[in-house]
Design a protein around this motif. Structure first.
Motif, PDB file in Angstrom:
ATOM      1  N   VAL A  46     -10.028   3.054 -11.100  1.00 14.16           N
ATOM      2  CA  VAL A  46      -8.523   3.131 -10.436  1.00 14.16           C
ATOM      3  C   VAL A  46      -7.942   4.004  -9.346  1.00 14.16           C
ATOM      4  N   THR A  47      -9.056   5.026  -9.016  1.00 19.66           N
ATOM      5  CA  THR A  47      -8.534   5.850  -8.274  1.00 19.66           C
ATOM      6  C   THR A  47      -8.423   5.723  -6.693  1.00 19.66           C
ATOM      7  N   PHE A  48      -7.496   6.070  -5.874  1.00 21.86           N
ATOM      8  CA  PHE A  48      -7.187   5.878  -4.737  1.00 21.86           C
ATOM      9  C   PHE A  48      -8.197   6.013  -3.653  1.00 21.86           C
ATOM     10  N   GLY A  49      -8.391   6.271  -2.284  1.00 28.51           N
ATOM     11  CA  GLY A  49      -9.490   5.572  -1.879  1.00 28.51           C
ATOM     12  C   GLY A  49      -9.087   6.847  -0.282  1.00 28.51           C
ATOM     13  N   TYR A 104       3.968  10.551  -3.393  1.00 23.95           N
ATOM     14  CA  TYR A 104       3.374   9.870  -4.575  1.00 23.95           C
ATOM     15  C   TYR A 104       2.594  10.540  -5.715  1.00 23.95           C
ATOM     16  N   ASP A 105       2.040  10.744  -6.924  1.00 25.09           N
ATOM     17  CA  ASP A 105       1.354  11.099  -7.464  1.00 25.09           C
ATOM     18  C   ASP A 105       0.363  10.858  -8.411  1.00 25.09           C
ATOM     19  N   GLY A 106      -0.724  10.811  -8.666  1.00 22.15           N
ATOM     20  CA  GLY A 106      -1.544   9.919  -9.868  1.00 22.15           C
ATOM     21  C   GLY A 106      -2.761   8.990  -8.990  1.00 22.15           C
ATOM     22  N   SER A 107      -3.290   8.757 -10.038  1.00 20.26           N
ATOM     23  CA  SER A 107      -4.673   7.640  -9.725  1.00 20.26           C
ATOM     24  C   SER A 107      -5.926   9.114  -9.430  1.00 20.26           C
ATOM     25  N   TYR A 108      -5.944   9.806  -9.943  1.00 22.97           N
ATOM     26  CA  TYR A 108      -6.533  11.051 -10.092  1.00 22.97           C
ATOM     27  C   TYR A 108      -7.882  10.580 -10.646  1.00 22.97           C
ATOM     28  N   ASP A 109      -7.864   9.643 -11.087  1.00 22.48           N
ATOM     29  CA  ASP A 109      -8.985   9.343 -12.991  1.00 22.48           C
ATOM     30  C   ASP A 109     -10.284  10.084 -12.576  1.00 22.48           C
ATOM     31  N   GLU A 110     -11.147   9.786 -10.907  1.00 16.94           N
ATOM     32  CA  GLU A 110     -12.219  10.367 -10.653  1.00 16.94           C
ATOM     33  C   GLU A 110     -12.690  11.336 -10.596  1.00 16.94           C
ATOM     34  N   PHE A 111     -11.623  11.991 -10.552  1.00 17.72           N
ATOM     35  CA  PHE A 111     -11.700  13.445  -9.707  1.00 17.72           C
ATOM     36  C   PHE A 111     -10.944  14.038 -10.812  1.00 17.72           C
ATOM     37  N   SER A 154       1.221  -1.333  -0.160  1.00 19.95           N
ATOM     38  CA  SER A 154       0.039   0.214  -0.017  1.00 19.95           C
ATOM     39  C   SER A 154       0.865   1.103   0.463  1.00 19.95           C
ATOM     40  N   ILE A 155       0.325   2.433  -1.070  1.00 24.01           N
ATOM     41  CA  ILE A 155       1.169   3.722  -0.990  1.00 24.01           C
ATOM     42  C   ILE A 155      -0.644   4.508  -0.063  1.00 24.01           C
ATOM     43  N   PHE A 156       0.025   5.827  -0.050  1.00 29.47           N
ATOM     44  CA  PHE A 156      -0.393   7.021   0.401  1.00 29.47           C
ATOM     45  C   PHE A 156      -0.060   8.000  -0.983  1.00 29.47           C
ATOM     46  N   TYR A 157      -1.276   8.370  -1.306  1.00 28.51           N
ATOM     47  CA  TYR A 157      -1.236   9.888  -2.810  1.00 28.51           C
ATOM     48  C   TYR A 157      -1.259  10.701  -2.103  1.00 28.51           C
ATOM     49  N   GLY A 190      -7.504   8.644   2.483  1.00 22.41           N
ATOM     50  CA  GLY A 190      -6.104   9.653   2.656  1.00 22.41           C
ATOM     51  C   GLY A 190      -4.985   9.433   1.754  1.00 22.41           C
ATOM     52  N   GLY A 191      -5.531   8.908   0.678  1.00 21.03           N
ATOM     53  CA  GLY A 191      -4.936   8.796  -0.490  1.00 21.03           C
ATOM     54  C   GLY A 191      -4.263   7.648  -0.539  1.00 21.03           C
ATOM     55  N   LYS A 192      -5.117   6.426   0.349  1.00 23.37           N
ATOM     56  CA  LYS A 192      -4.646   5.030   0.496  1.00 23.37           C
ATOM     57  C   LYS A 192      -4.709   4.289  -0.909  1.00 23.37           C
ATOM     58  N   ALA A 193      -3.964   3.178  -2.054  1.00 21.07           N
ATOM     59  CA  ALA A 193      -3.745   2.467  -2.234  1.00 21.07           C
ATOM     60  C   ALA A 193      -3.320   1.602  -2.334  1.00 21.07           C
ATOM     61  N   GLY A 194      -3.764   0.013  -3.025  1.00 18.78           N
ATOM     62  CA  GLY A 194      -2.708  -0.753  -2.745  1.00 18.78           C
ATOM     63  C   GLY A 194      -3.025  -1.811  -4.639  1.00 18.78           C
ATOM     64  N   PRO A 195      -1.873  -2.857  -4.736  1.00 21.11           N
ATOM     65  CA  PRO A 195      -2.477  -3.529  -5.792  1.00 21.11           C
ATOM     66  C   PRO A 195      -3.794  -3.413  -6.591  1.00 21.11           C
ATOM     67  N   LEU A 196      -3.710  -3.612  -7.308  1.00 15.12           N
ATOM     68  CA  LEU A 196      -4.693  -3.760  -8.596  1.00 15.12           C
ATOM     69  C   LEU A 196      -5.281  -5.230  -9.023  1.00 15.12           C
ATOM     70  N   PRO A 197      -6.516  -5.625  -8.801  1.00 13.58           N
ATOM     71  CA  PRO A 197      -6.884  -7.256  -9.018  1.00 13.58           C
ATOM     72  C   PRO A 197      -6.307  -7.733 -10.050  1.00 13.58           C
ATOM     73  N   GLY A 198      -6.453  -8.797 -10.574  1.00 12.10           N
ATOM     74  CA  GLY A 198      -6.050  -9.152 -12.516  1.00 12.10           C
ATOM     75  C   GLY A 198      -4.526  -9.192 -12.481  1.00 12.10           C
ATOM     76  N   HIS A 199      -4.736  -9.950 -13.512  1.00 11.97           N
ATOM     77  CA  HIS A 199      -3.723 -10.153 -14.740  1.00 11.97           C
ATOM     78  C   HIS A 199      -2.979  -8.688 -15.601  1.00 11.97           C
ATOM     79  N   GLY A 200      -1.301  -8.510 -15.345  1.00 14.79           N
ATOM     80  CA  GLY A 200      -1.435  -8.104 -16.392  1.00 14.79           C
ATOM     81  C   GLY A 200      -1.463  -6.249 -15.317  1.00 14.79           C
ATOM     82  N   LEU A 201      -2.071  -5.429 -16.299  1.00  8.36           N
ATOM     83  CA  LEU A 201      -2.409  -4.374 -15.506  1.00  8.36           C
ATOM     84  C   LEU A 201      -2.764  -3.999 -14.357  1.00  8.36           C
TER      85      LEU A 201
END
Length: 383
Positions: free
Chosen positions: A343-346, A325-332, A134-137, A348-359
């Motif tokens: 792909v937007t963070f939650g 960390y900057d990024g994952s601003y999609d929804e905003f 997990s990281i915090f954007y 506190g800016g918290k974000a973790g790995p995306l489920p699924g294969h590849g990206l």
């Protein structure tokens, strides 16, 4: 895995509002998306590049032209079976800045396709010594009037984010109002970075020093144009106030970064996937910075779709030692996106790995085609 064809899309992404910076009007972005189709359509991999002409000299047209040329390179892996083929392809280009978005786009699409074929996340192709779950954007405040900044600050506070990157322009009063508005809304409970995007000249830069000192700003990102003759004088003065200077627009290649470190005027580097030429090149820069003990942040470009946001997430999770960390601003930021996943963070800016294969994202083909220019969509067939 046999690659059958490569589709290239020029995509226009509209924004939810004005997200301008000093060098660009922020109402929409133009990105280049590559779709690698293999095994008779069974596997599709996607990559994205966001060309910024005033930084690398790239345009959407030049990126498309480069992709067409690079897919005819002898090292382009039309028969793709191992990740080493992707690294060999990425390494075959000169260490310049002129093709970084194109290299990033192709490298990313190949990684996504191979990881999907092998049933894994692209993160598994990289060293994991400094990986995290997990990281915090942080959040970015664009150039805007006071009321708009107050509205954004309310939303950011509601998200419980206090790491802020505040964009600066060429008007001192507007910059002063922006900083004071942010401080009014957050008090001392915020970590502010200022980012003029190399818009200041000598006089304007020196005029900001008392303001920076008054509000205890600790990080200033690329304040002046590249090769500004008065920059060394300003750097000495601002560093005496305890401010860290972070390079961004001038830190494009590993050679650039080595020169910056040797000069000693910047003490931090902003690393971005598309601008720095993809995972291979970005991680070489990061490894060099680690050996030198130079701090860095993982950044993003204004207007990334969910594809580049997902790739940026992977890079962030590989670097628990990044300071920001900057990024994952999609929804905003985006009125419409081309990934089905948000792909937007939650909070506190918290974000973790995306489920699924590849990206970890699936493409909304209807949106991709609606937002693309059909006259500029091209298909490159297997030789």
């Amino acid at each position: 895995m046999q690659i059958d064809k490569v589709n290239v899309y020029k995509v226009s992404l509209p924004f939810t509002g004005d997200f301008s910076i000093s060098r660009l009007k922020g109402l929409s972005s133009i990105i280049i998306v590559v779709e690698v189709i293999s095994d008779h359509g069974e596997i599709k991999g996607y990559g994205e590049g966001l060309p910024v002409e005033f930084i690398t000299g790239e345009t959407p047209a030049s990126v498309v032209k480069d992709i067409k040329l690079f897919t005819h390179n002898n090292l382009f892996p039309w028969n793709l079976n191992d990740v080493s083929q992707i690294w060999d392809f990425a390494d075959c280009f000169p260490n310049g800045k002129e093709h970084n978005a194109a290299i990033c786009t192709l490298e990313m699409s190949l990684l996504d396709a191979l990881a999907k074929r092998q049933g894994k996340s692209i993160i598994e192709y990289f060293p994991k010594e400094l990986c995290t779950n997990s990281i915090f954007y942080g959040a970015t405040i664009p150039l805007a009037e006071k009321q708009r900044i107050m509205e954004l600050c309310k939303m950011i506070r509601k998200m419980r984010i206090n790491k802020l990157r505040v964009k600066m322009g060429k008007e001192f009063k507007q910059n002063q109002d922006a900083i004071e508005t942010v401080k009014l809304m957050f008090g001392d409970d915020c970590d502010i970075r200022l980012d003029p995007n190399s818009a200041w000249d000598r006089d304007l830069a020196f005029k900001h020093i008392p303001l920076i000192k008054e509000h205890k700003i600790k990080i200033l990102e690329e304040p002046m144009i590249p090769n500004e003759p008065n920059f060394a004088e300003f750097a000495e003065k601002i560093q005496a106030e305890g401010v860290i200077l972070m390079a961004c627009e001038t830190a494009i290649t590993l050679t650039n970064v080595k020169e910056i470190v040797n000069k000693g005027l910047y003490q931090m580097i902003n690393v971005k996937l598309s601008r720095n030429g993809g995972f291979r090149r970005a991680l070489k820069i990061i490894e060099y910075l680690r050996t030198k003990g130079i701090p860095f942040q993982i950044g993003c470009s204004v207007g990334e779709s969910g594809i580049l946001s997902a790739a940026g997430r992977a890079l962030c999770l590989l670097c628990k030692d990044a300071l920001y960390y900057d990024g994952s601003y999609d929804e905003f930021l985006l009125k419409e996106n081309i990934t089905k996943e948000n792909v937007t963070f939650g909070q506190g800016g918290k974000a973790g790995p995306l489920p699924g294969h590849g990206l970890g994202v699936e493409i909304n083909m209807q949106n991709l085609k609606q937002l693309s220019d059909p006259a500029e969509t091209i298909t490159i067939l297997r030789p």
